[in-house]
Design an enzyme around this catalytic site. Structure first.
Site, short mmCIF file in Angstrom:
data_model
loop_
_atom_site.label_atom_id
_atom_site.label_comp_id
_atom_site.label_asym_id
_atom_site.label_seq_id
_atom_site.Cartn_x
_atom_site.Cartn_y
_atom_site.Cartn_z
N ALA A 40 -6.88 42.06 32.01
CA ALA A 40 -5.97 43.19 31.72
C ALA A 40 -5.73 43.41 30.22
O ALA A 40 -4.85 44.18 29.84
CB ALA A 40 -4.64 43.08 32.46
N ALA A 41 -6.53 42.73 29.38
CA ALA A 41 -6.38 42.96 27.93
C ALA A 41 -6.61 44.44 27.62
O ALA A 41 -5.81 45.09 26.93
CB ALA A 41 -7.40 42.10 27.17
N GLY A 42 -7.73 44.97 28.14
CA GLY A 42 -8.05 46.37 27.89
C GLY A 42 -7.05 47.31 28.57
O GLY A 42 -6.62 48.30 27.99
N ASP A 43 -6.66 46.97 29.79
CA ASP A 43 -5.71 47.83 30.53
C ASP A 43 -4.39 47.95 29.79
O ASP A 43 -3.81 49.04 29.68
CB ASP A 43 -5.46 47.26 31.94
CG ASP A 43 -6.74 47.17 32.76
OD1 ASP A 43 -7.63 48.00 32.54
OD2 ASP A 43 -6.83 46.27 33.61
O1 RIB Z 1 -9.14 44.96 34.12
C1 RIB Z 1 -8.76 43.90 34.94
C2 RIB Z 1 -8.86 44.26 36.39
O2 RIB Z 1 -10.20 44.52 36.72
C3 RIB Z 1 -8.40 43.21 37.35
O3 RIB Z 1 -7.02 43.28 37.61
C4 RIB Z 1 -9.27 43.44 38.58
O4 RIB Z 1 -8.58 43.93 39.67
C5 RIB Z 1 -10.36 44.40 38.12
O5 RIB Z 1 -10.17 45.64 38.62
#
Ligand code: RIB
Length: 304
Positions: free
Chosen positions: A247-250
């Site tokens: 989730a770094a990018g998210d």
């Molecule tokens: O970007 C991380 C995410 O990628 C994870 O939470 C996983 O579900 C995948 O979709």
């Protein structure tokens, strides 16, 4: 406050930490198993909501227990889930191994496949409501193109995280206002690996030539390169101990969109997003590791 529509994936992540990856046929003992809420779309929605944005999510989960728990998790952050469908398929699942802080992800999109152009079209009013539409590539690609067209029809800002990277209709990039790929995705989309300033500039030019107006490339430990008008700028990373890059990018994408909604400059947005991402990677998990706006402000005070 601006309104953000996230159209994308909702998954449950099954995570094990390991010192090394198993070889084919090998059973290896890892540690710290956790079942987390994830999915690139859901993580980005959580990052936006935790940093104080108005967020609606358009997505799909199964009628299974995971789907119910995933929706409750999104609701707990104040995300409007009225347009999260319950469908006859398993909720999207990601098997994640975290090794030395970095992650490997194996994904079954399951219910996310039900976010079809027809379902998006049936919810056209969401595009009236939204100021910004944020998407990724964990739902069908024809849906990404359809939603990009719908966003432009309603004259709204289209933010694209082309992850996980795959072949895409070139029109998607022509419709993209802000693209946020990582270095790997950049290389697969442009054929140019952004290894140094010269190649990064070429990769940025290639993405702009494809039609993306603003480009932000996340470069892992090297921070991020981004366009500010016609200039290319760089943002370094904060000095933190990396525990889990999931989730770094998210979280970075959430931080950028939140700041732009607040009327900040691109430089301020990237700096804020880097702090959001730094805190996220210093903790285990996906959505659960993303900080609140208060935590980001405290972090920025300490790390000015
Ligand atoms: O970007 C991380 C995410 O990628 C994870 O939470 C996983 O579900 C995948 O979709």
């Amino acid at each position: 406050m601006k309104n953000i529509l996230v159209i994308g994936s909702i998954n449950v992540d099954y995570v094990i930490h390991t010192e090394r990856l198993p070889k084919l046929g090998e059973t290896l003992t890892g540690s710290d198993f956790a079942m987390n809420f994830g999915g690139k779309g859901a993580n980005q929605a959580v990052a936006l909501a935790k940093t104080g944005c108005n967020v609606k999510m358009l997505g799909a989960v199964g009628t299974d227990l995971s789907g119910e728990l995933a929706i409750n998790n999104l609701l707990s952050f104040g995300i409007d889930c009225a347009d999260v469908m319950r469908v006859d398929a398993p909720t999207g699942a990601a098997v994640i191994t975290v090794c030395g802080g970095d992650n490997h992800i194996l994904l079954d999109i399951g219910a996310n496949a039900f976010v079809t152009p027809a379902e998006i079209e049936a919810r056209e009013s969401l595009f009236d409501w939204a100021d910004i539409v944020v998407m990724q590539y964990e739902i069908p690609m024809e849906s990404v193109l359809f939603a990009a067209r719908m966003t432009k029809k309603h004259k709204k800002l289209f933010v694209l995280n082309p992850a996980p990277v795959k072949a895409a209709d070139a029109e998607i990039y022509r419709l993209t206002d802000i693209i946020i790929p990582n270095e790997f995705e950049t290389q697969l989309i442009t054929g140019i690996s952004p290894d140094d300033e010269e190649s990064t500039a070429r990769a940025i030019k290639a993405l702009r030539d494809m039609g993306c107006e603003t480009v932000l490339i996340t470069l892992g430990k090297r921070g991020c390169a981004y366009t500010d008008g016609d200039d290319i700028r760089y943002q370094g990373i904060y000095d933190i101990k990396v525990v889990d890059t999931t989730a770094a990018g998210d979280s970075f994408i959430g931080g950028v969109c939140k700041s732009l909604c607040d009327g900040k400059s691109m430089e301020e947005a990237v700096s804020y997003a880097s702090a959001v991402s730094a805190i996220t990677v210093s903790r285990k998990g996906a959505g659960v590791s993303i900080p609140t706006s208060h935590e980001v402000e405290e972090f920025l005070k300490k790390n000015a």
